[in-house]
Each structure stands twice: as structure tokens, then as C-alpha cells.
Design a protein around this motif. Structure first.
Motif, PDB file in Angstrom:
ATOM      1  N   ALA A  51       0.830  -1.207   0.000  1.00 43.40           N
ATOM      2  CA  ALA A  51       0.000   0.000   0.000  1.00 43.40           C
ATOM      3  C   ALA A  51       0.865   1.257   0.000  1.00 43.40           C
ATOM      4  N   VAL A 103      -0.516   7.158  -6.208  1.00 45.00           N
ATOM      5  CA  VAL A 103      -1.804   7.879  -6.243  1.00 45.00           C
ATOM      6  C   VAL A 103      -1.597   9.343  -5.820  1.00 45.00           C
ATOM      7  N   ALA A 114     -10.938   8.138 -14.163  1.00 41.73           N
ATOM      8  CA  ALA A 114     -11.724   7.007 -13.659  1.00 41.73           C
ATOM      9  C   ALA A 114     -10.781   5.944 -13.112  1.00 41.73           C
ATOM     10  N   LEU A 116      -7.924   6.510 -11.782  1.00 41.87           N
ATOM     11  CA  LEU A 116      -7.393   7.005 -10.520  1.00 41.87           C
ATOM     12  C   LEU A 116      -8.369   6.756  -9.367  1.00 41.87           C
ATOM     13  N   PHE A 117      -9.636   7.097  -9.576  1.00 35.63           N
ATOM     14  CA  PHE A 117     -10.624   6.927  -8.515  1.00 35.63           C
ATOM     15  C   PHE A 117     -10.918   5.447  -8.258  1.00 35.63           C
ATOM     16  N   THR A 171      -8.172   3.171  -6.938  1.00 35.88           N
ATOM     17  CA  THR A 171      -7.988   3.433  -5.513  1.00 35.88           C
ATOM     18  C   THR A 171      -9.010   2.656  -4.682  1.00 35.88           C
ATOM     19  N   ILE A 172     -10.259   2.584  -5.167  1.00 37.95           N
ATOM     20  CA  ILE A 172     -11.256   1.776  -4.441  1.00 37.95           C
ATOM     21  C   ILE A 172     -10.817   0.307  -4.409  1.00 37.95           C
ATOM     22  N   PHE A 227      -8.261  -0.036  -1.789  1.00 34.03           N
ATOM     23  CA  PHE A 227      -8.816  -0.094  -0.427  1.00 34.03           C
ATOM     24  C   PHE A 227      -9.294  -1.503  -0.103  1.00 34.03           C
ATOM     25  N   LEU A 266      -6.457  -3.666   0.639  1.00 31.85           N
ATOM     26  CA  LEU A 266      -5.921  -3.477   1.986  1.00 31.85           C
ATOM     27  C   LEU A 266      -6.763  -4.255   2.999  1.00 31.85           C
ATOM     28  N   TYR A 313     -12.366  -4.475  -9.752  1.00 31.97           N
ATOM     29  CA  TYR A 313     -12.107  -3.029  -9.653  1.00 31.97           C
ATOM     30  C   TYR A 313     -10.688  -2.693 -10.094  1.00 31.97           C
ATOM     31  N   CYS A 367     -10.196   3.142   5.621  1.00 29.74           N
ATOM     32  CA  CYS A 367     -10.255   3.365   4.169  1.00 29.74           C
ATOM     33  C   CYS A 367     -11.195   4.512   3.823  1.00 29.74           C
ATOM     34  N   PHE A 425      -9.858  11.425  -2.246  1.00 29.28           N
ATOM     35  CA  PHE A 425     -10.850  11.774  -3.270  1.00 29.28           C
ATOM     36  C   PHE A 425     -11.213  13.254  -3.163  1.00 29.28           C
TER      37      PHE A 425
END
Lengths: 535, 283
Positions: A327, A334, A357, A359-360, A363-364, A367, A370, A393, B54, B62
Motif C-alpha cells: 500500500a 496515487v 476514472a 485514478l478513482f 484506488t477503491i 482499499f 488493503l 475493480y 479506508c 478523493f
């Protein structure tokens, strides 16, 4: 003498471009081979996507409506194999072929005949794999992870699976060797390693990963082959073997493999965000080191895919900690992308939209990755739809959007025409909305207890599965726009100059659009290289 | 913008957790169960902790992204600051802070993991064997052994074009002919293995998922709260062939007295019979 030179010049104009089918079958040209790779990848994307549509169709509501469970298992297995080995990996090799020589100031790839060979292996590999649907026992149904003993129960398609994996592996290794040799030997004078565009950097590291792990996969499936036909017992406990050993070997390949799938997307996004922010990439060197650390860490985290197999406590702790560590460099990337946009001057053409898109949504996916690293929690997530949501994702709005961003970024360069920006923007919004309708509810399904790889489910999972299926159909249909936009752009459009985008930097934008058949017949000058290296 | 919606969706999901626990309808099923054991609750707490970590990181990251997208637009006349290419101080900060967050996460996770791995002082041992496609339960000290398959109603309804609406079948695909029976407030040890291919025994309410691997025996344990007898359901979690989706697990947790009576009854039933029969091939 002068006449001779003039003759040579005239000759150059003709570019030695062969015609007809020979141009493609005998091709040693990086652009033609790149084009073939991309067409192949796109074809596989739609075949693999077709399998995904059938999966979502069966899962639309509880009860079995369409397929026998065995055929459903074949669909999930083949969907994964086709998407990973047929769509994403050849897609990246296609982009590498097109862009790396142009970006490092070379006339072509270093090993053109090898290039031809590595491509032409693929149609045979996938004909073999896909034709396994028609042999007794059906296509492989043991999952793309091919765990024994289950995969040893495969029918007549078993050797077809193994041999096609060998072919794909050989193709990838040859392609990777070509990339490494090109980058190490064909850079123009003055194009130092730390001046290379990040797409070249990420592909260099990807190529080393490929060379390191594809033979490991080949070894694992070969051991399974000998278990099946020659009486060895590598993975059979009754003969002193261990089925879990396959999982260790497989994931020693498998985890670097997921970075093979995504690192080139990191590179593309690292080029697109600066271009459309009209600002140099923030922390170029940190980006290179972050990719290198991710690549290194990818070799020591494999067992996080198998926390439930019953490992010693110490091993579980080690793999949890090393996984969490990933991470850190991922976060650095990021943050650097975000800092690149900060105080920029942003515009939102299709490549930038796809990169954002990425990037967002990547990142999800990070998460949920993680969350999956926390071993006790992973006991609940493992082999559920939460995992399915996680890796889709990172692979769909991550890898696939990254690849589409790259195509929309460089397509004007390849064709000399600007594509239909309005239609591409439609393609983006439809994809971005439907991909979330498709995969976000799968987090809920997994947490509520739905295992993955099941053709039918208990009724409390019905509502979100229906939403997910509707999202899936919407996403699948939207993708038809992609080849249409490309086809339209190849046929014609507004002509563009060397630079398709106002903020673009890099050697590829110093060449005409479309570029000459042999990219840089003489190396670019230091001044041109310095102008391209925007950091 | 869609991302903002996503975030609010995630928050709404988190808010909807509590009442969602026992809803039969799908819309409310959004989160992990808290379960009925000490370990399952600890896992749930870890899950929620990492989830909120998170969410907070997500709001910050964001937030900055959305702020940049909204503020630094060329169409609004934003002028790029092309000198902003590197800042060691910031880069150190955003490397060190994630490391600290990860360490803070790793400590409670490791602590729970150590507890999960402590299989000492168990009071009842049951051997669990996964086979294609069902489970065998063997009460090692009591000579009780039986098979557990998908129940008949589900089995009829799940056939291709069966014409039976799954909604009319009680606990469709989550019901068995003979559940595993265990007592409350007892540390039950499972010795898990596979007969043919790899399966995985999973009951979410106990926080237990362990692979059933042919030739090897895995250990897992659970101890259900005294006040939580009842039926708990799970499924095989490792792809095991054609009917992988049709080998549920049901655990019938009874009071200690009820369990003792059941076990005695079952043992006398099985006494006259020959030792446990081999796994049936056609089930």
C-alpha cells in the motif's frame, strides 16, 4: 553520386512497405505487429466479454435457467483465461510495440523476427484453448487458477489447456525479451534511463516480471501434466506430494502477474495526467522507484491468495505484513498523480476521463485490497464475491480503463486523424457508470456471504445479483462503441499535426501523424529529446 | 461526480448495517455478519476498523482529487504551475503516514490472528471431510459419523428448468438433510480434510473458513455464545467441481444438555451398524 542519394531518398519515401497478406503474415514492423496485437486483444476482449455476459445472464436470478453447472464453471474459467492471457497481456504488448520504439527514438523493435513469431503464436494458442469447448467433457472448468486435484479431473481439454498455457507463456516471454533488448539497446543517444517516459519504465519492469514468472507457471502446469499422464505425484498426497504446493508455485507466478497486468496502466496514466494537466509529472523519480518497489514486493506476497489453506502463524503474519507494505508505494503513486493535477490547468478529453476514472476506481480496488490483507478478516472475504469485486475493480476500471485511455491518447498519432471525441466521451460515461453498477454491489454480496464461482445462489442474494447483471449488460453493450470509434477514426477524420494534444510531451509527438513506417530512421537530436522529457 | 455518489453509497451502506443483520430480503444484506462467537465479533471489529480507515483516507484523497478537478480547470482560466515537480518534504510525509497507519492496523490484526490459531484446550473434536458434493461429520470420541447433503427440496428446485421457484423453497441452497450438531459454550475443534478435491468449510457466523485438502488435516475451532443456540448456515467456499454451489453447511447449535442427549441417541442408533461406510460415489 547526387543521383544515387536522390534515388535513396525516393526509396525511403516508399518505406519498403510490403503489400497484401504478406505485409501482415511476414511482418517485422513494430507498428504492423502492434496493430495485429491490438486487434487480437480486442477480439479476445469481446470473446471473454461474451463469456462474462453469459455468466451474468445465468446469475440474473436464482435457480438455473440456462446452463449446466459444469458449463457455467467452464465459462468462469475461460472468461478469466481469455481476458488475462488473450485480452490484457497481448493488449499491453501491442501498445509496447507501437509506442516503445517511437518513445525511445528507435527505428523499430530490436528483434523484429522474434516479434513476428511471438505474435503469431497467439492465434494458435487461443484457437487451441477456445476449441476445447467442443471436445468431450467440455472446456476446462477448474478455475483459471487450475488447482489440482480438481483440474486433474478435466476431460479431453486437459492437455489443450496445458499446451495453450505453454504457448501463451512462450509468446509473453519472447515479447518481454524484445521489450528489454529494445529499451536497453535502442535508445537514442541522450535518452538516459531517467529521461524515459513512464510507459517505457513500467513496461521495462513488467518485462522483467514476465521473464521471471512465466517459466514458473510453465513449470507448475508441466508438473500437473506429468501427474496426469506419467504417474508422478507432485500434487497428490497419496504419492507423497502436496496439492497446496501447486498453489504456492501458481501464486508465485500469479501475484507478479497481477502487476504485469496493471503496471503498464500506471505508465500510461503517468503520461496522460501530466498532458491534460499541462504540468510535468510530480515526483518522476519517486514514481520510478515506487514501480520498482511494487515489482519487488510482488514476489514476496503470493501466499495472501491462500490464507485459508492452513499455513503456520508466522507465515500468515509475514504475508500479511508484506502485503500491507504494498500500500505504501501504491499510495505514493496515487498521491503523485493527484499532486500532478494540483495547480494544473485541466481539460477533460477522453484519455483524461479514462485516466481519472482509473485514478478513482483503482484506488477503491486498492482499499478493498488493503482490507483483504488483514488475515482474520480475509478468512471471511476469501473466495467470496468481495474478492470478485476487488479484483474486477483493479482489472476493469484499473487495467482496462488504463489501456483504453492509452488507445484514446495515441489513436490520433497512429492514424493521423482525430477520432469522434463526442462518441468517445459517451463511451467513457457509459463505461464509468455501468462498471460501478456491475461491480460495486458485488462487495455487498461477498460480505453477505455469497461464495464466488457458483452458478446459483440463495434467494437473499437475488436483488444485488440482478443489479450487477443489469450493470454487466450495460457495460458489455457500451463496449461496442470502442471498436466502432476506432474503425471510424482509421477510415478518416480531422487531420492532426505532430502533436494531437496541446500539453503532450515525448518523442512520439515529434514524429508526423501517422508516423513513418520505420519510426526514427536517424536518432532524434539531444534538443528534441530534452524537449520531450518534460520532467 | 459519480465518485462522490459512490462514497455516499458506501456511507449509506455503513449506516444501514445494524438493521441488516437478519433481513431475508436482499437489499439490506450489505455487510459482514457479527456472528455468534468471540472471534467472529473480533473479526467484524477488525473489518469495520479497516473499513473506516479506508473511508477516511478515501475522503481525504478523493477530496483533493475532486477539488483539483473542480478548481484547476483550463476552462476556468487556470494557469499551470509548471515548476511544481518535486517536494521531498511532502513525499516523505505521504510515505511515512501510511506506514504508521499500517502498523496501527497490523497490531490488532496480528493479536486476533494469534487467538484464532490457538487450538489448545478444545473440548470436542469433530472430523469434517469434504467430498464431491457434501460433508461427512465424524465425532471422533463418540463413534458417531454421518453425511450431510443438500436437502431434497433445494435439490429438486435447483435442477435446470425445474419449474420450481426458488423463492418458494425454504432456505433454498442453504439447507441440508442432517446438520452438524454442536453444543453452545464449548470449544469445538474441527479437523478438516478432503476426500477427493479441495473444498473449504465456511460458516460466516463463526468466523471460520478453512480449506479441506485431501491428504492433509487442517484445524479450526469455534465456541458459540451460551445465549446463541440456533441454526447457522454456510457454504463450500472453494471451487470443487460441478456441484460446488450445492454443498451447503448447516450447524445446529444446541444447549449442552440437548446436545448430550442428541449425541447419546445418535450413538445408540449407530452402534449396531457397521463402522462408517465409505463415501457414496453417487449422491
Amino acid at each position: 553520386m547526387a543521383e544515387h542519394l536522390a534515388h535513396d531518398a525516393a526509396h525511403d519515401d516508399h518505406d519498403h512497405k510490403p503489400h497484401g497478406w504478406r505485409r501482415w503474415v511476414y511482418s517485422t514492423n513494430h507498428k504492423d505487429i502492434g496493430t495485429m496485437y491490438l486487434i487480437f486483444a480486442c477480439t479476445m476482449f469481446f470473446i471473454g466479454g461474451g463469456a462474462a455476459m453469459l455468466i451474468r445472464l445465468e446469475l440474473f436470478k436464482p435457480g438455473l435457467q440456462f446452463f449446466d453447472p459444469q458449463f457455467f464453471n467452464s465459462l468462469t474459467t475461460m472468461h478469466a483465461l481469455i481476458m488475462i492471457f488473450g485480452a490484457i497481456m497481448p493488449g499491453w504488448t501491442g501498445l509496447a510495440n507501437w509506442m516503445i520504439p517511437m518513445q525511445v527514438g528507435a527505428p523499430d523493435m530490436a528483434l523484429p523476427r522474434l516479434n513476428n513469431f511471438s505474435f503469431w503464436i497467439l492465434p494458435f494458442a487461443f484457437t487451441l484453448l477456445i476449441s476445447s469447448f467442443f471436445v468431450p467433457g467440455g472446456a476446462p472448468a477448474g478455475g483459471w487458477t487450475m488447482y489440482p486435484p480438481l483440474t486433474l479431473q478435466t476431460g479431453a481439454s486437459f492437455p489443450m489447456l496445458i499446451f495453450s498455457i505453454h504457448l501463451m507463456g512462450a509468446s509473453s516471454i519472447l515479447g518481454a525479451i524484445n521489450v528489454v533488448v529494445t529499451i536497453m539497446n535502442m535508445r537514442a543517444p541522450g535518452m538516459t534511463l531517467l529521461r524515459m517516459p513512464l510507459f517505457v519504465w513500467t513496461w521495462l519492469i513488467t518485462a522483467y516480471l514476465l521473464i521471471a514468472v512465466m517459466p514458473v507457471l510453465a513449470g507448475a502446469v508441466t508438473m500437473m501434466l506429468t501427474d496426469h499422464y506419467f504417474g508422478t505425484t507432485f500434487f497428490t498426497a497419496a504419492g507423497g506430494g502436496d496439492p497446496v504446493m501447486f498453489q504456492h508455485i501458481f501464486w508465485f507466478f500469479g501475484h507478479p502477474e497481477v502487476y504485469i497486468l496493471v503496471l503498464p496502466a500506471f505508465g500510461i496514466v503517468s503520461e496522460i495526467i501530466p498532458t491534460f494537466s499541462r504540468k510535468p509529472l510530480f515526483g518522476y523519480e519517486a514514481m520510478v522507484y515506487a514501480v520498482a518497489s511494487i515489482a519487488f514486493l510482488s514476489f514476496i506476497v503470493w501466499a495472501h491468495h491462500m490464507f485459508t489453506v492452513g499455513m503456520p502463524l508466522a507465515a500468515q503474519l509475514f504475508f500479511m505484513l508484506s502485503t500491507m507494505l504494498i500500500a505504501v508505494p501504491t499510495g505514493v503513486k496515487v498521491f503523485n498523480w493527484t499532486a500532478t493535477m494540483w495547480k494544473g490547468s485541466l481539460s477533460f478529453e477522453p484519455p483524461m476521463l479514462f485516466a481519472l476514472a482509473f485514478l478513482f476506481l483503482f484506488t477503491i480496488g486498492g482499499f478493498s485490497g488493503l482490507m483483504l490483507a488483514i488475515v482474520p478478516a480475509d478468512y471471511q472475504y476469501q473466495d467470496t464475491y468481495f474478492v470478485v469485486a476487488h479484483f474486477h475493480y483493479v482489472l476493469v476500471p484499473g487495467t482496462i480503463f488504463g489501456m483504453m485511455a492509452g488507445v484514446y491518447y495515441w489513436l490520433p498519432k497512429w492514424t493521423g486523424h482525430m477520432y469522434d471525441l463526442k462518441l468517445a466521451t459517451w463511451h467513457f460515461w457509459l463505461s464509468a457508470i455501468f462498471v460501478n453498477v456491475l461491480f460495486f454491489p458485488q462487495h455487498f454480496l461477498g460480505l453477505a456471504g455469497m461464495p464466488r464461482r457458483i452458478p446459483d445462489y440463495a434467494v437473499q442474494f437475488a436483488d444485488w445479483n440482478m443489479v450487477s447483471s443489469l450493470g454487466g449488460f450495460g457495460f458489455g453493450l457500451s463496449q461496442l462503441l470502442f471498436p466502432y470509434i476506432i474503425w471510424k477514426c482509421v477510415r478518416g477524420g480531422v487531420r492532426i499535426g505532430n502533436k494531437a494534444w496541446e500539453g503532450a510531451h515525448g518523442l512520439e509527438w515529434e514524429l508526423p501523424s501517422p508516423p513513418p513506417f520505420h519510426s526514427w530512421t536517424s536518432p532524434p537530436s539531444e534538443a528534441v529529446i530534452a524537449r520531450g522529457a518534460a520532467h | 461526480m459519480i465518485r462522490a455518489k459512490l462514497m455516499s453509497l458506501a456511507l449509506a451502506a455503513a449506516a444501514a448495517l445494524a438493521p441488516a443483520a437478519h433481513a431475508e430480503s436482499g437489499w439490506g444484506e450489505l455487510n459482514l455478519t457479527q456472528g455468534v462467537t468471540d472471534i467472529s465479533r473480533k473479526i467484524y471489529d477488525l473489518h469495520m476498523l479497516i473499513f473506516w480507515v479506508c473511508v477516511v483516507i478515501g475522503i481525504v484523497v478523493f477530496g483533493v482529487m475532486i477539488w483539483s478537478i473542480v478548481t484547476f480547470r483550463k476552462s476556468k482560466g487556470a494557469v499551470p504551475d509548471t515548476t511544481m515537480v518535486h517536494n521531498t518534504k511532502v513525499e516523505v510525509v505521504w510515505t511515512v503516514i501510511p506506514v504508521m497507519i499500517l502498523v496501527a492496523m497490523a497490531v490488532p490484526a496480528a493479536r486476533t490472528l494469534v487467538e484464532i490459531e490457538d487450538t489448545s484446550k478444545t473440548e470436542l473434536s469433530i472430523k469434517v471431510t469434504g467430498f464431491q458434493w457434501g460433508w461427512n461429520y465424524d465425532y471422533l470420541d463418540d463413534g458417531v459419523s454421518y453425511y450431510s447433503h443438500l436437502d431434497r427440496a433445494s435439490n429438486a428446485a435447483r435442477e435446470l428448468d425445474s419449474g420450481i421457484d426458488p423463492h418458494t423453497v425454504e432456505h433454498y441452497l442453504l439447507n441440508v438433510d442432517q446438520p452438524l450438531v454442536v453444543p453452545v459454550d464449548t470449544k469445538v475443534r474441527l479437523l478438516i480434510t478432503g476426500a477427493d478435491v479441495i473444498h473449504s468449510w465456511w460458516v460466516p457466523a463463526f468466523g471460520v473458513k478453512k480449506d479441506a485438502i485431501p491428504g492433509f488435516v487442517n484445524e479450526a475451532w469455534f465456541k458459540v455464545d451460551t445465549d446463541k443456540p440456533g441454526l447457522y448456515r454456510g457454504q463450500c467456499a472453494e471451487l470443487c467441481g460441478r456441484d460446488h454451489g450445492f454443498m451447503p453447511i448447516v450447524v445446529d447449535v444446541r444447549s449442552k444438555a440437548d446436545f448430550a442427549a442428541w449425541l447419546k441417541d445418535k450413538a445408540t442408533q449407530q452402534k449396531p451398524a457397521a463402522p462408517p461406510a465409505p463415501a457414496p460415489n453417487a449422491s
